[in-house]
Design an enzyme around this catalytic site. Structure first.
Site, PDB file in Angstrom:
ATOM      1  N   ARG A 219      11.878   5.311  -6.928  1.00 33.34           N
ATOM      2  CA  ARG A 219      12.758   5.926  -7.919  1.00 33.34           C
ATOM      3  C   ARG A 219      14.161   6.007  -7.325  1.00 33.34           C
ATOM      4  NH1 ARG A 219       9.861   4.666 -11.438  1.00 33.34           N
ATOM      5  NH2 ARG A 219       8.739   5.972 -12.904  1.00 33.34           N
ATOM      6  N   HIS A 267      14.446  -2.725 -12.729  1.00 33.91           N
ATOM      7  CA  HIS A 267      13.210  -1.940 -12.927  1.00 33.91           C
ATOM      8  C   HIS A 267      12.079  -2.831 -13.451  1.00 33.91           C
ATOM      9  CE1 HIS A 267      11.634   2.398 -13.604  1.00 33.91           C
ATOM     10  NE2 HIS A 267      10.636   1.564 -13.320  1.00 33.91           N
TER      11      HIS A 267
HETATM   12  P1  NAP Z   1       0.857   8.246  -6.010  1.00 36.76           P
HETATM   13  O1  NAP Z   1      -0.472   7.556  -5.951  1.00 36.76           O
HETATM   14  O2  NAP Z   1       0.932   9.605  -6.623  1.00 36.76           O
HETATM   15  O3  NAP Z   1       1.422   8.283  -4.522  1.00 36.76           O
HETATM   16  C1  NAP Z   1       2.554   9.008  -4.185  1.00 36.76           C
HETATM   17  C2  NAP Z   1       2.666   9.029  -2.677  1.00 36.76           C
HETATM   18  O4  NAP Z   1       3.871   9.721  -2.323  1.00 36.76           O
HETATM   19  C3  NAP Z   1       1.508   9.781  -2.008  1.00 36.76           C
HETATM   20  O5  NAP Z   1       1.151   9.146  -0.809  1.00 36.76           O
HETATM   21  C4  NAP Z   1       2.131  11.143  -1.719  1.00 36.76           C
HETATM   22  O6  NAP Z   1       1.574  11.819  -0.614  1.00 36.76           O
HETATM   23  C5  NAP Z   1       3.547  10.746  -1.384  1.00 36.76           C
HETATM   24  N1  NAP Z   1       4.448  11.889  -1.547  1.00 36.76           N
HETATM   25  C6  NAP Z   1       4.720  12.612  -2.655  1.00 36.76           C
HETATM   26  N2  NAP Z   1       5.588  13.601  -2.374  1.00 36.76           N
HETATM   27  C7  NAP Z   1       5.866  13.499  -1.053  1.00 36.76           C
HETATM   28  C8  NAP Z   1       6.678  14.230  -0.170  1.00 36.76           C
HETATM   29  N3  NAP Z   1       7.391  15.309  -0.590  1.00 36.76           N
HETATM   30  N4  NAP Z   1       6.719  13.863   1.121  1.00 36.76           N
HETATM   31  C9  NAP Z   1       6.002  12.810   1.561  1.00 36.76           C
HETATM   32  N5  NAP Z   1       5.209  12.051   0.759  1.00 36.76           N
HETATM   33  C10 NAP Z   1       5.147  12.405  -0.523  1.00 36.76           C
HETATM   34  O7  NAP Z   1       1.923   7.350  -6.783  1.00 36.76           O
HETATM   35  P2  NAP Z   1       1.919   5.762  -6.960  1.00 36.76           P
HETATM   36  O8  NAP Z   1       1.058   5.357  -8.078  1.00 36.76           O
HETATM   37  O9  NAP Z   1       1.707   5.135  -5.632  1.00 36.76           O
HETATM   38  O10 NAP Z   1       3.432   5.547  -7.441  1.00 36.76           O
HETATM   39  C11 NAP Z   1       4.520   5.906  -6.611  1.00 36.76           C
HETATM   40  C12 NAP Z   1       5.808   5.837  -7.406  1.00 36.76           C
HETATM   41  O11 NAP Z   1       6.166   4.478  -7.658  1.00 36.76           O
HETATM   42  C13 NAP Z   1       5.742   6.426  -8.813  1.00 36.76           C
HETATM   43  O12 NAP Z   1       5.856   7.836  -8.794  1.00 36.76           O
HETATM   44  C14 NAP Z   1       6.931   5.791  -9.474  1.00 36.76           C
HETATM   45  O13 NAP Z   1       8.069   6.586  -9.232  1.00 36.76           O
HETATM   46  C15 NAP Z   1       7.081   4.452  -8.738  1.00 36.76           C
HETATM   47  N6  NAP Z   1       6.796   3.291  -9.597  1.00 36.76           N
HETATM   48  C16 NAP Z   1       7.775   2.371  -9.793  1.00 36.76           C
HETATM   49  C17 NAP Z   1       7.523   1.266 -10.584  1.00 36.76           C
HETATM   50  C18 NAP Z   1       8.569   0.204 -10.770  1.00 36.76           C
HETATM   51  O14 NAP Z   1       8.404  -0.674 -11.612  1.00 36.76           O
HETATM   52  N7  NAP Z   1       9.631   0.215 -10.012  1.00 36.76           N
HETATM   53  C19 NAP Z   1       6.267   1.096 -11.191  1.00 36.76           C
HETATM   54  C20 NAP Z   1       5.307   2.070 -10.969  1.00 36.76           C
HETATM   55  C21 NAP Z   1       5.567   3.158 -10.167  1.00 36.76           C
HETATM   56  P3  NAP Z   1       0.031  12.298  -0.612  1.00 36.76           P
HETATM   57  O15 NAP Z   1      -0.759  11.025  -0.490  1.00 36.76           O
HETATM   58  O16 NAP Z   1      -0.051  13.130   0.589  1.00 36.76           O
HETATM   59  O17 NAP Z   1      -0.194  13.011  -1.918  1.00 36.76           O
END
Ligand code: NAP
Length: 304
Positions: A219, A267
């Site tokens: 993000r 994006h």
């Molecule tokens: P997810 O499964 O919820 O994973 C989020 C990760 O971030 C987890 O490992 C979490 O830690 C870690 N995290 C959250 N808050 C944190 C903090 N304060 N300090 C350290 N680590 C932290 O999410 P995901 O499915 O992998 O997706 C991640 C992000 O990718 C989405 O939220 C979205 O913003 C982005 N995204 C972008 C696109 C694009 O097209 N560019 C597409 C899809 C998603 P824990 O494992 O300890 O909970």
């Protein structure tokens, strides 16, 4: 027969066939509509750009099923008291792995030198092997861990950092310092929450090795834009490939567009794919009907 409201009008053409097919495949007898009396709706399939912003009248709704992985635009909605799930879609994950792997290899192999070579310079310098190129991934959730697996499969030494301790990963402030200090390529796959906003500020960017490359498909607000531009101009950061921004579309006059060390992708790192996402939605409705816990339920207090 549960009534499902598909509340993402722009996406309806993509889901009109795939969602009913997935619901039938899951053995569900449902009614799927694009408009309904709120008091009759059992499930809402939702995208944050939807005109539906007030969930108060949806008194019998058992879950709001978000079509996107990121939930920052809905998680703080005070009218939303129903369970909220986010999208973990195999198609989306595959797309993210491809984007991250492609852009990692671009910088690792120094492809630009050969693709854009107006002086026809014969420079036979070979890139190092992947095993000699440490990569750090901030955020080791569904997407970060899939990208880590793919990059490790190519022999990149990958360091992961997440909020909670996990075997083989770093966490906490000291873990972050360690993760940044070795990262020749840094990939940010964190959600946008109050804790992650401006996580990469000037102080933390300074911890990266000189010449490090940043890939941000997470993000926009994870990185302080001005601090990044300053670190690029100072030669401390070698390049930034950015897919996400504070304002999207990225405004025409934003310095990222013209900066020689910034690549902008609009994006497109990973889109939710209707066929695979429909199966995830159908499985969650099946779970809701069977009284089983929903998959990928968002924790409102942590914001993701
Ligand atoms: P997810 O499964 O919820 O994973 C989020 C990760 O971030 C987890 O490992 C979490 O830690 C870690 N995290 C959250 N808050 C944190 C903090 N304060 N300090 C350290 N680590 C932290 O999410 P995901 O499915 O992998 O997706 C991640 C992000 O990718 C989405 O939220 C979205 O913003 C982005 N995204 C972008 C696109 C694009 O097209 N560019 C597409 C899809 C998603 P824990 O494992 O300890 O909970």
């Amino acid at each position: 027969m549960p009534l499902i409201l598909f509340a993402a009008p722009d996406l309806w053409p993509e889901y009109r066939d795939t969602l009913p097919a997935a619901l039938a495949e899951a053995g569900l007898d449902t009614t799927l509509v694009t408009e309904a009396d709120p008091a009759a709706v059992d499930y809402i399939v939702y995208a944050p750009a939807s005109p539906l912003q007030d969930f108060t009248p949806y008194t019998r709704t058992k879950a709001v099923l978000n079509l996107w992985a990121g939930v920052e635009r809905i998680v703080g909605n005070p009218t939303l008291t129903q369970p909220l799930t986010r999208m973990v879609d195999p198609g989306l994950t595959e797309g993210m792995v491809e984007w991250v792997t492609g852009h990692t290899l671009r910088h690792h192999l120094g492809m630009d030198r050969h693709i854009v070579n107006p002086g026809h310079v014969w420079d036979p310098t070979c890139p190092p092997l992947a095993r000699e190129r440490p990569v750090t991934i901030l955020g080791m959730g569904a997407l970060g861990s899939a990208c880590a697996d793919a990059l490790r499969g190519l022999n990149f030494p990958v360091t992961g950092w997440s909020r909670t301790p996990k075997p083989g990963n770093l966490h906490g402030e000291d873990g972050l310092k360690q993760a940044l200090s070795t990262a020749q390529i840094l990939i940010t796959l964190l959600p946008k929450t109050p804790e992650t906003e401006n996580l990469l500020n000037a102080d933390r960017l300074a911890l990266l090795p000189k010449g490090a490359v940043i890939l941000n498909p997470g993000r926009g607000p994870l990185i302080d834009d001005d601090a990044l531009l300053a670190a690029l101009d100072a030669g401390h950061i070698g390049h930034a490939t950015l897919d996400v921004f504070r304002v999207e579309p990225l405004p025409a006059d934003h310095p990222f567009w013209s900066h020689p060390k910034v690549t902008v992708t609009p994006h497109i790192a990973a889109d939710t794919r209707a066929i695979t996402a429909s199966r995830v939605i159908a499985e969650n409705i099946r779970r809701g009907e069977a009284g089983e816990p929903f998959l990928h339920r968002v924790d409102r207090t942590r914001g993701y």
